[in-house]
Motif scaffolding. Structure first.
Motif, PDB file in Angstrom:
ATOM      1  N   GLY A 251       0.782  -1.234   0.000  1.00 35.86           N
ATOM      2  CA  GLY A 251       0.000   0.000   0.000  1.00 35.86           C
ATOM      3  C   GLY A 251       0.806   1.272   0.000  1.00 35.86           C
ATOM      4  N   GLY A 252       2.119   1.179  -0.267  1.00 30.62           N
ATOM      5  CA  GLY A 252       2.945   2.372  -0.392  1.00 30.62           C
ATOM      6  C   GLY A 252       3.362   2.961   0.944  1.00 30.62           C
ATOM      7  N   VAL A 253       3.926   4.183   0.890  1.00 33.90           N
ATOM      8  CA  VAL A 253       4.458   4.798   2.110  1.00 33.90           C
ATOM      9  C   VAL A 253       3.356   5.168   3.099  1.00 33.90           C
ATOM     10  N   GLU A 254       2.149   5.366   2.616  1.00 35.79           N
ATOM     11  CA  GLU A 254       1.039   5.645   3.537  1.00 35.79           C
ATOM     12  C   GLU A 254       0.792   4.424   4.434  1.00 35.79           C
ATOM     13  N   ALA A 255       0.852   3.242   3.847  1.00 36.37           N
ATOM     14  CA  ALA A 255       0.694   2.015   4.632  1.00 36.37           C
ATOM     15  C   ALA A 255       1.889   1.795   5.546  1.00 36.37           C
ATOM     16  N   MET A 256       3.078   2.159   5.082  1.00 34.16           N
ATOM     17  CA  MET A 256       4.262   2.023   5.924  1.00 34.16           C
ATOM     18  C   MET A 256       4.151   2.916   7.156  1.00 34.16           C
ATOM     19  N   GLN A 257       3.567   4.097   6.981  1.00 33.14           N
ATOM     20  CA  GLN A 257       3.396   5.003   8.122  1.00 33.14           C
ATOM     21  C   GLN A 257       2.440   4.409   9.154  1.00 33.14           C
ATOM     22  N   LYS A 258       1.371   3.789   8.707  1.00 31.46           N
ATOM     23  CA  LYS A 258       0.430   3.164   9.636  1.00 31.46           C
ATOM     24  C   LYS A 258       1.112   2.037  10.404  1.00 31.46           C
ATOM     25  N   LEU A 259       1.941   1.268   9.718  1.00 29.22           N
ATOM     26  CA  LEU A 259       2.654   0.174  10.370  1.00 29.22           C
ATOM     27  C   LEU A 259       3.663   0.704  11.392  1.00 29.22           C
ATOM     28  N   ARG A 260       4.397   1.757  11.016  1.00 29.67           N
ATOM     29  CA  ARG A 260       5.396   2.302  11.945  1.00 29.67           C
ATOM     30  C   ARG A 260       4.730   2.844  13.199  1.00 29.67           C
ATOM     31  N   ASP A 261       3.573   3.491  13.029  1.00 26.05           N
ATOM     32  CA  ASP A 261       2.857   4.034  14.173  1.00 26.05           C
ATOM     33  C   ASP A 261       2.334   2.911  15.069  1.00 26.05           C
ATOM     34  N   GLU A 262       1.850   1.846  14.443  1.00 20.22           N
ATOM     35  CA  GLU A 262       1.342   0.709  15.215  1.00 20.22           C
ATOM     36  C   GLU A 262       2.456   0.047  16.008  1.00 20.22           C
ATOM     37  N   ARG A 263       3.581  -0.217  15.347  1.00 21.57           N
ATOM     38  CA  ARG A 263       4.689  -0.902  16.020  1.00 21.57           C
ATOM     39  C   ARG A 263       5.294  -0.044  17.137  1.00 21.57           C
ATOM     40  N   SER A 264       5.612   1.209  16.806  1.00 23.49           N
ATOM     41  CA  SER A 264       6.290   2.051  17.789  1.00 23.49           C
ATOM     42  C   SER A 264       5.376   2.372  18.977  1.00 23.49           C
ATOM     43  N   SER A 265       4.099   2.620  18.732  1.00 21.31           N
ATOM     44  CA  SER A 265       3.170   2.915  19.826  1.00 21.31           C
ATOM     45  C   SER A 265       3.071   1.739  20.791  1.00 21.31           C
ATOM     46  N   MET A 266       3.074   0.542  20.247  1.00 15.46           N
ATOM     47  CA  MET A 266       3.005  -0.656  21.071  1.00 15.46           C
ATOM     48  C   MET A 266       4.170  -0.710  22.060  1.00 15.46           C
ATOM     49  N   LEU A 267       5.357  -0.404  21.561  1.00 19.91           N
ATOM     50  CA  LEU A 267       6.548  -0.474  22.399  1.00 19.91           C
ATOM     51  C   LEU A 267       6.628   0.705  23.367  1.00 19.91           C
TER      52      LEU A 267
ATOM     53  N   ALA B 294      10.445  -3.404   7.389  1.00 22.17           N
ATOM     54  CA  ALA B 294      10.326  -4.847   7.199  1.00 22.17           C
ATOM     55  C   ALA B 294      10.146  -5.621   8.495  1.00 22.17           C
ATOM     56  N   MET B 295      10.231  -4.952   9.642  1.00 17.17           N
ATOM     57  CA  MET B 295       9.977  -5.650  10.909  1.00 17.17           C
ATOM     58  C   MET B 295       8.488  -5.960  11.015  1.00 17.17           C
ATOM     59  N   PRO B 296       8.117  -7.225  11.093  1.00 18.75           N
ATOM     60  CA  PRO B 296       6.684  -7.545  11.201  1.00 18.75           C
ATOM     61  C   PRO B 296       6.107  -7.082  12.536  1.00 18.75           C
ATOM     62  N   VAL B 297       4.841  -6.744  12.533  1.00 19.92           N
ATOM     63  CA  VAL B 297       4.165  -6.350  13.768  1.00 19.92           C
ATOM     64  C   VAL B 297       4.311  -7.449  14.814  1.00 19.92           C
ATOM     65  N   GLU B 298       4.286  -8.682  14.357  1.00 18.55           N
ATOM     66  CA  GLU B 298       4.441  -9.823  15.261  1.00 18.55           C
ATOM     67  C   GLU B 298       5.750  -9.741  16.053  1.00 18.55           C
ATOM     68  N   GLY B 299       6.807  -9.242  15.407  1.00 18.20           N
ATOM     69  CA  GLY B 299       8.087  -9.135  16.084  1.00 18.20           C
ATOM     70  C   GLY B 299       8.019  -8.214  17.289  1.00 18.20           C
TER      71      GLY B 299
ATOM     72  N   GLU C   4       5.146  -7.329  18.860  1.00 16.21           N
ATOM     73  CA  GLU C   4       4.210  -7.939  19.809  1.00 16.21           C
ATOM     74  C   GLU C   4       4.924  -8.940  20.708  1.00 16.21           C
ATOM     75  N   LYS C   5       5.744  -9.788  20.103  1.00 15.81           N
ATOM     76  CA  LYS C   5       6.435 -10.812  20.882  1.00 15.81           C
ATOM     77  C   LYS C   5       7.530 -10.206  21.753  1.00 15.81           C
ATOM     78  N   LEU C   6       8.174  -9.143  21.259  1.00 17.14           N
ATOM     79  CA  LEU C   6       9.176  -8.473  22.087  1.00 17.14           C
ATOM     80  C   LEU C   6       8.528  -7.885  23.331  1.00 17.14           C
ATOM     81  N   VAL C   7       7.388  -7.241  23.165  1.00 15.15           N
ATOM     82  CA  VAL C   7       6.691  -6.660  24.313  1.00 15.15           C
ATOM     83  C   VAL C   7       6.275  -7.758  25.299  1.00 15.15           C
TER      84      VAL C   7
END
Length: 362
Positions: free
Chosen positions: A259-275, A340-345, A347-350
């Motif tokens: 989904g392009g850089v817009e999708a990458m931004q959503k993923l980065r926000d999801e991953r970083s917020s979790m941590l 390229a870091m999966p959200v699962e990575g 989640e499991k780290l947390v």
């Protein structure tokens, strides 16, 4: 020895999309019927020219690069750009403004001082680079040839959340966060990025440059460090980093497919917020960067004691979470969560960190 892939939190070279690695593996010996690997091809061949043109077109599309700008595929890493920028933009007896918000921006400023006057327009050194100066805090120099900043500071875990308004050409090192969010390329004279964090293996440097500013390099500029020469030769004055350009194309295929850089931004926000959410509520861990300046790519944190940090690094590596040790200059821990870091990575780290906290909380 690991028998399966680990979660690699390295700051660079870093994790790459598995689909890109699998495609590269399948084409390693015979690229699409050519009978040879991309590693073996002449950069002057029609087959490689197709790879080159395709990769360049995909990057132009993904980042919405305007026709006023050229994309260059160079070598030398971001560190060579510390010299290339002032050599091409400073001019005779010129001056430039630098925002020093981390190790690499400081190194760039010191290098630029060899070629002209460097004014420190802002610095976060007073608080160990834990924050990003506000627009109102920038001390701009009238007549500056350019303003330089590093968008994301990998060592300290901070990131600029705004584009500086400076009234002169804007130069940005985007090595750590390029392709992680949309960028208005038209605002920049030069964007550069070492590829080994979000784009491709180490060895490729991407430069996106406004063509109108090229051609004014200092007379002492080495042959290979002229932007104008590289533009005129379409990055092929000599042999470019061919295989890494091919790998960038595969990574871009993955980004486009997601989904392009817009999708990458959503993923980065999801991953970083979790941590960050976990760190904010932890009893033994704490984040290093001020909340307003937190990086979406590099999460830096500390534990209650150096002994606890050492134990965390040992236990996490044994559990399959590797390269979490902080940079040698600052210590602590750092989780680099590139595209390229999966959200699962994360989640499991947390989950692992929660268990570690229960185990070690006094």
């Amino acid at each position: 020895m690991a028998t399966e892939r680990v979660f690699n939190f390295a700051a660079g070279p870093s994790v790459l999309p598995e689909s890109a690695l699998r495609t590269a593996a399948s084409e390693m010996m015979n690229y699409r019927g050519s009978g040879m690997s991309v590693m073996e091809m002449s950069h002057r061949s029609s087959t490689f020219q197709e790879i080159f043109d395709s990769t360049k077109a995909k990057l132009k599309s993904v980042l919405s690069v305007p026709d006023s700008h050229e994309i260059l595929f160079l070598q030398g890493g971001a560190s060579l750009q510390f010299s290339m920028v002032p050599l091409n933009l400073m001019g005779e007896n010129g001056a430039a403004d630098y925002a020093v918000t981390g190790h690499f921006a400081e190194a760039a400023a010191k290098e630029a001082a060899k070629y002209g006057e460097v004014n420190i327009a802002a610095s976060s050194a007073d608080k160990n680079h834990t924050y990003i100066p506000a627009q109102s805090e920038l001390k701009l120099t009238p007549g500056a040839k350019y303003f330089y900043y590093c968008a994301n500071n990998t060592i300290y875990g901070t990131e600029w959340n705004y584009v500086p308004e400076v009234g002169c050409p804007l130069v940005c090192d985007m090595s750590s966060d390029i392709l992680s969010r949309p960028v208005d390329v038209s605002k920049y004279a030069v964007i550069f990025a070492g590829a080994q964090k979000n784009m491709a293996p180490a060895g490729l440097t991407v430069v996106i440059i406004d063509k109108s500013i090229a051609g004014n390099e200092l007379p002492i500029t080495p042959l290979m460090l002229s932007y104008k020469r590289m533009i005129d030769k379409d990055s092929m004055y000599n042999t470019p980093p061919c295989y890494n350009i091919y790998m960038l194309g595969l990574v871009l295929d993955w980004i486009i497919g997601r989904g392009g850089v817009e999708a990458m931004q959503k993923l980065r926000d999801e991953r970083s917020s979790m941590l960050y959410d976990f760190l904010d509520g932890s009893s033994i861990f704490r984040g290093c960067a001020e909340p307003a300046a937190r990086s979406g790519m590099n999460v830096t944190f500390r534990a209650a004691t150096p002994e606890l940090e050492a134990e965390f690094i040992r236990e996490s590596a044994a559990a399959g979470f590797v390269n979490l040790k902080g940079h040698r200059s600052v210590g602590g821990m750092r989780a680099s969560i590139y595209n390229a870091m999966p959200v699962e990575g994360v989640e499991k780290l947390v989950e692992f960190m929660k268990d570690f906290e229960v185990k070690h909380h006094a």
